[in-house]
Every structure is written in structure tokens, then in C-alpha cells.
Enzyme design. Sequence first.
Site, PDB file in Angstrom:
ATOM      1  N   GLY B  14      -3.833 -21.787  24.567  1.00 28.06           N
ATOM      2  CA  GLY B  14      -3.577 -21.895  23.122  1.00 28.06           C
ATOM      3  C   GLY B  14      -4.634 -22.721  22.417  1.00 28.06           C
ATOM      4  O   GLY B  14      -5.273 -23.578  23.018  1.00 28.06           O
ATOM      5  N   THR B 142      -5.179 -29.764  25.151  1.00 28.70           N
ATOM      6  CA  THR B 142      -3.842 -29.276  24.801  1.00 28.70           C
ATOM      7  C   THR B 142      -3.187 -30.198  23.792  1.00 28.70           C
ATOM      8  O   THR B 142      -3.227 -31.423  23.942  1.00 28.70           O
ATOM      9  CB  THR B 142      -2.906 -29.112  26.026  1.00 28.70           C
ATOM     10  N   ASP B 144      -0.198 -30.405  23.574  1.00 28.54           N
ATOM     11  CA  ASP B 144       1.051 -30.848  24.211  1.00 28.54           C
ATOM     12  C   ASP B 144       0.925 -32.199  24.910  1.00 28.54           C
ATOM     13  O   ASP B 144       1.941 -32.836  25.191  1.00 28.54           O
ATOM     14  CB  ASP B 144       1.510 -29.797  25.230  1.00 28.54           C
ATOM     15  N   ARG B 190       7.425 -27.575  24.600  1.00 30.75           N
ATOM     16  CA  ARG B 190       8.369 -26.812  25.402  1.00 30.75           C
ATOM     17  C   ARG B 190       9.153 -27.748  26.332  1.00 30.75           C
ATOM     18  O   ARG B 190      10.368 -27.779  26.333  1.00 30.75           O
ATOM     19  CB  ARG B 190       7.555 -25.817  26.221  1.00 30.75           C
TER      20      ARG B 190
END
Lengths: 406, 406
Positions: B14, B142, B144, B190
Site C-alpha cells: 500500500g 508502512t 501501520d 487492521r
Amino acid sequence: MFLLKNIIVGQSGGPTAVINASLYGVIQEGQKHTGEINTIYGMRNGIEGFLKENVVNLSSLSEEELTLIKTTPAAYLGSCRYKLPEDLSDAVYPKLFQLFTKLEIQCFLYIGGNDSMDTVSKLSRYAKSVQSTICFIGIPKTIDNDLILTDHTPGYGSAAKFVAATVREISTDAGIYDKESVTIIEIMGRHAGWLTAASVLSRTDKMANPLFIYLPETAFDTETFLSDLKAAFTHTKNIVVCISEGIRDAAGTFICEYSHSVSVDTFGHKMLAGAGQYLEKLVKEKLSVKVRSIELNVTQRCSSAWLSATDINEAISAGSIGVQAALEGNSGKMIAFVRDSNTPYQLSYAGVDVNKVCNREKKVPLEWISENGTDLEPAFIEYCLPLIQGAPEVPTENGLPKFAFI
Amino acid sequence: MFLLKNIIVGQSGGPTAVINASLYGVIQEGQKHTGEINTIYGMRNGIEGFLKENVVNLSSLSEEELTLIKTTPAAYLGSCRYKLPEDLSDAVYPKLFQLFTKLEIQCFLYIGGNDSMDTVSKLSRYAKSVQSTICFIGIPKTIDNDLILTDHTPGYGSAAKFVAATVREISTDAGIYDKESVTIIEIMGRHAGWLTAASVLSRTDKMANPLFIYLPETAFDTETFLSDLKAAFTHTKNIVVCISEGIRDAAGTFICEYSHSVSVDTFGHKMLAGAGQYLEKLVKEKLSVKVRSIELNVTQRCSSAWLSATDINEAISAGSIGVQAALEGNSGKMIAFVRDSNTPYQLSYAGVDVNKVCNREKKVPLEWISENGTDLEPAFIEYCLPLIQGAPEVPTENGLPKFAFI
């Protein structure tokens, strides 16, 4: 004997990124007129809060606080969605005017959109009917850009800039995989497509997205939409589509109504959501490609990230000119923008009859929309581009934008 | 005889706002080593495009284009989600290495997250098994922030800054009406709540929102959530709640699964959507207050509006140090960040075993989450705040950010 005047200012309706810039303009101009103005009051939560006598004194706000207010999004004073009764013999009117008398208000400035101009209209008409000399002035504000008798509205330029920059970023993001995809971006705009139209500015000579732009001004046909997508996939892998939340079909039915029931707000406007989600499901089902829908949501009206200096400066001017107009004895007027020239961009200000403005909507002219209803003509770009220019300095603290709070 | 080396760089997974800054770092460093490096290749769409021999020459990119690349979001070279086979005797490996030989590749740099480190791990292990001297280096990326063995990851700082700034703007917007409301903001994450946790930075001494922050690290209980909201309404009118997309209950069921079926991506990860929408409906039904859910969506990973200079600079360094490491003959390493000091913030770089990094996830430590699971402890703020500092200059054109496109 010369009497000092008190003025009061309020904010009403949905937020914009520059509604507080107009408030800044009102306060700054007010502070200049020390010989004429005694106290600058602010009503909390518009006319609704004023009815509860929820009022603050803005006269002595520090220069530092005022600087913060200038680039703080949303409504520093708080807002309301409160409709005054159509019937001017309703008891609320004398009650309001008693409160004006109590605070010795001579000038009333209301920063807002269509519904707020309705408030200014009613109050100015009631004032006339009771021979009150209080002056009521409307300062326009709406990201929707749908007020008539003005070239554009404060708030539109910054929202348009946010939309154009964000659609460009999302299009960049959407293009990274070597796999067919459709990205649907839903943009605010119930009946007028001004904000969605701004997404045309996202394109560059190297990036054709958004490939399709749909406004509420023209009928949306789902079959044509699907076949246009199919045809586009022959030359483009990643397609970005921008739609107004209020797109509707030839029968006038909102596209979102095909998937959701709609509710109604206090002004009787339909509350829309979900045209993007509906089309996402449709494309997935009919074309079997990767598809995502993105709602730009409230950030498009409250972001301080892509403020337009042009917009901020015009919002400030609208506020200060509003004060001047009220001090000169004007009432029942909205401060309007007149574009004197496009190249170079030059603007002047005028007072227009607020009664003619309220409860009407200015749509994107059909001649600015391409014949097939999926694109904008160069005339729109010429209109919109000057409004997004320049970037004001937003004060920061610890890396984040610093805002003013009451 | 001294041989000039060719290097190749790819991007995978991503997008982030600074993945291209790492690419810039790789190219800039590569251009410095004219005596050692002959050609800098870029693979289009990662290893998947490379397999189709979709390769570009990056050696002679102009200084102007490189400057644009630095602040262009998403992946300049294109990306992929392509998992190499677990079985190293699969035919794809000799095929890849034939292509490496064809292009005389000596150094392979792959900018990506967890799954991309899996690619680096497999290629470096295969290289070892066939006595290839090609060096494989991973450059972390990332939003994340969930890679282990590194203090944080490039991309997180800018995404965290976007989240903190945008939640502050939305909270300002959400607070304007004198009417009880709940605004639920759904943030990417997530399994790890790093990005959602950054919303704690939105608060100011005058604004307590977001009042509740829920991460996937602790169990979410809907009954407690509703009673917490009710209790909060006794002192706060407009409540902002931030949730990770991946919040789940004590049984481990994703909250979004209560309203939606979930699909699975190519790596077997569940594709989530809708925890915010589910809670919006729940709050509306149970508390009968005005409620809105907002998905920050892809803009949080591709916005150039709130880039962190710290993040950009570290991303560039990760890229250039990756090139240095590969030229020194290191392979199977990921460039990791080591925080030497928090006040003042000081960082150094290290090469860590990529095999230990891939397919593992770093979560927010439980001791950084408040005991009731609705807030962050000061230790998290100390950790996160340095990562969002500074604002790089983003080139603009006609009022909009100017990006680089191949």
C-alpha cells in the site's frame, strides 16, 4: 447627543474553513471604529443561542487570539440551524428585539448561507415593520457556492482547493496497481455541483483522472455510466470518478435513494448519503473490477490544510465591509462579490438585497458542463482557478495546526 | 578487473506519503556512487512488473523531477501485492535470477511493508542457496507502523500527523451545534492501533475530543461503549470517538463483521470496512442522538497536506543507507530505526535480519493503553510526538500540489 453603538455578530449553518475569517474581519473592523462602536458582542450558536441570551463580549480579544481565529475552521462562536417563523407576527420577533434593546444593539451581522440570509431577511423586514433603526447585514458563507447575486461565496475557494488537491492525491494513490480499478469519490453538493466541479482542477498533463465528473445539474444515467466505464477501460487502467452527493436520474430521483431511505433536516432539506456506496456496489456487480468509494465527508468543509489565501482575504473583507455597511445605516443587505476582471483577477464588493438572495440556489451554468454531462468546460476552470490561489500561514504548535476555542 | 554494478529498486504494498522519499534517497545515493554504480533501474509495479520485464532507467532523472518525487505521495514506480511462493524450488526463482543476470543487477532494494520484507527474505535465501552474490535489502515503509525490530517505520509519522490534524479539524467542526452528538472516526489499522492512537495528539487544553480512542489491541465491548457515551453526555455535548478499523470484541470477532461480510485480499488478510458505520447505526438506535461516522479512508496514507519533515528525512535516509548497505555486500537485511534519545529526539540506523521481520506484527504495547482501553498513556505521546515534527516544502503549481508521474 452622539450615541456609541453596540454591534452583534453570529454564525449560522454548516461550517466552512473561512467562516471565522469573516468573524475576524467583523471584529477587526469593529475595533477600528472606537469612536462609533462601544461593544462588539458575539452570539453563541447563532440566533438560537441569542434567544437564550448566550452572548459573549468580543471587544477585547487579544491580537494573538484574533490571529488564531483567522485560520480556525468551523464556527468559533458555535452555530445553529434555526429557522425563524414565516409569520412576522410570531412572538419570537418582539422577544428578539427586546433582547437587542437590552444590549443596545444597533448593528446585527450574521455570517451564513442561504438559510442564514433568510434570518437576516426576516429580521430586517420585522425591523422595518416596527420602525426599528437596527441594521441587519448578511455576510455570505457556504462551501456550496450556491448563493445568487454574488460571483462566489467565501468558503468555496478553500473547499474547492481541498477537493482538487485531495482528488489529485487519491488519483495518484489509485493508479499504483497494474490492475483495473474504479475509485468513486463522493463530494458535498445537494443541488449544486460547484464543489464537485472543482475536481477538474486535479488533472495534470500527465494524469487524466478524474476521468468522469458528475454534477446534480445534469441527469445521471446508470447504464450510460457503466458503458462509459467499460469504454474507458480500453485505454485507462485506473479510473477515478467524482460525483456530487446529490446526483439524480432523469426522473429527478436521487441516485442514493435507490439504496437508502433519506431523512429530512430542520429546513426540510433531504439528508443524503450513499450515492458513492450505491455506485460502488453497482460497478462491482456489473463490471467485476476492483472498486472503492470514498466520501470526502466533513473534512472538505473544515480542513485548514488547503486554505486559499484568496478565499481567506475575501472572507475577511466581507466581514469588515459588512460592519462598514451597517454603520452607514444599510439594512437587509448581503455583502456580495463582483468579479471585475479575471486576468488579472480583480474583485469588488457590493450590498445586494438579502430578500432576493434567500431561499434561492445558484447552480453551475449548463454551458460550463460538457454536453455528455461527464466533464467541465474551460470556462469553469477560468472561473474557479483564481479562487484557490495562495496559501495563508496557519499557526502550528507541536507540529499540528493551532486553533482558537472559546 | 573492477566491475560497475547495476542496482534495481522497487516499491510494493500500500502507498504512503513518503514511500517516494525513500525512492528519492535510493536514487540520490546511487547517483553519488558513479564509480561503483553504472545504472539505477526501477521496476514498475514491484516484483510483479519486474517479472514482465517492466523496468525503467532512473539514472538520469533530473534534479527537478527528483525534487518532485520527494513529496509525491503513493508509489512513483507503481506497486503490487504479489506473494512469492514459499517453496524456493518454484520455477519463478530461477526466472527472476535470469532477469537479474540479464540486467547485470548486483543490488536489489525493495521499499515496502511486512509482505515486501517477505519478498526480500525469500530472494535473499534463494540467492544464498544458489551462491548468488546479489544483495537484497529491504527499506521499511508502512503507515501501520507494525514492523518489528525498528523503532518506527517511514510513512507512519506523516500518516499520524494527518490523523492528528484531521481529527482536530473534525472535532472543531463537530462541536459547533448546541445539541448532543456523537462523531465516530474510523482510522486505518487492521491489527495494530498505532495510527488510531495518534488521534490522542488532537486534543488541546481547550478541547477534550477525541474523548474515546479504541485500538484493536484491547477488546471492544459495545455495552460498555454505550454506557461510557451516556456517562460522557453528562459533561460533554459533542463527543468524538476514534476507532481502528480492526477493533474486535473479547471473542476476537471484528466489530465490522457484525454488519458486513468480509472479503480476503491476496495475502489472506481480511479486508475490513464498516466498523464506524456499524457503531453509527448502533448509537443512533440505542441513544437516539445525532450521530455521524467518518472514514478517513485512503487520504490518510496519501495526503501531502500534513507531511512530517522528520518522516520525509528519515525515509530518505533509509533509502540512501539501504544503497550503502547493499554496496557493502549486505543482504537479507532491513534498514531499521534505532531511537537513541527522545529529548532531544535522536535516531540512528541499523541493518536487521529481514527473516526475523517478515510475517510478524508489532502492536501498541498494552502499558501505553489506558486500563479501560479508551485512551493512551503519556508514554505513547512521548513516543509519537517527535515523529510528526516539521513541515517540508511541497512544490505547488496553480495553487495545487505538484506531483511527479512516470
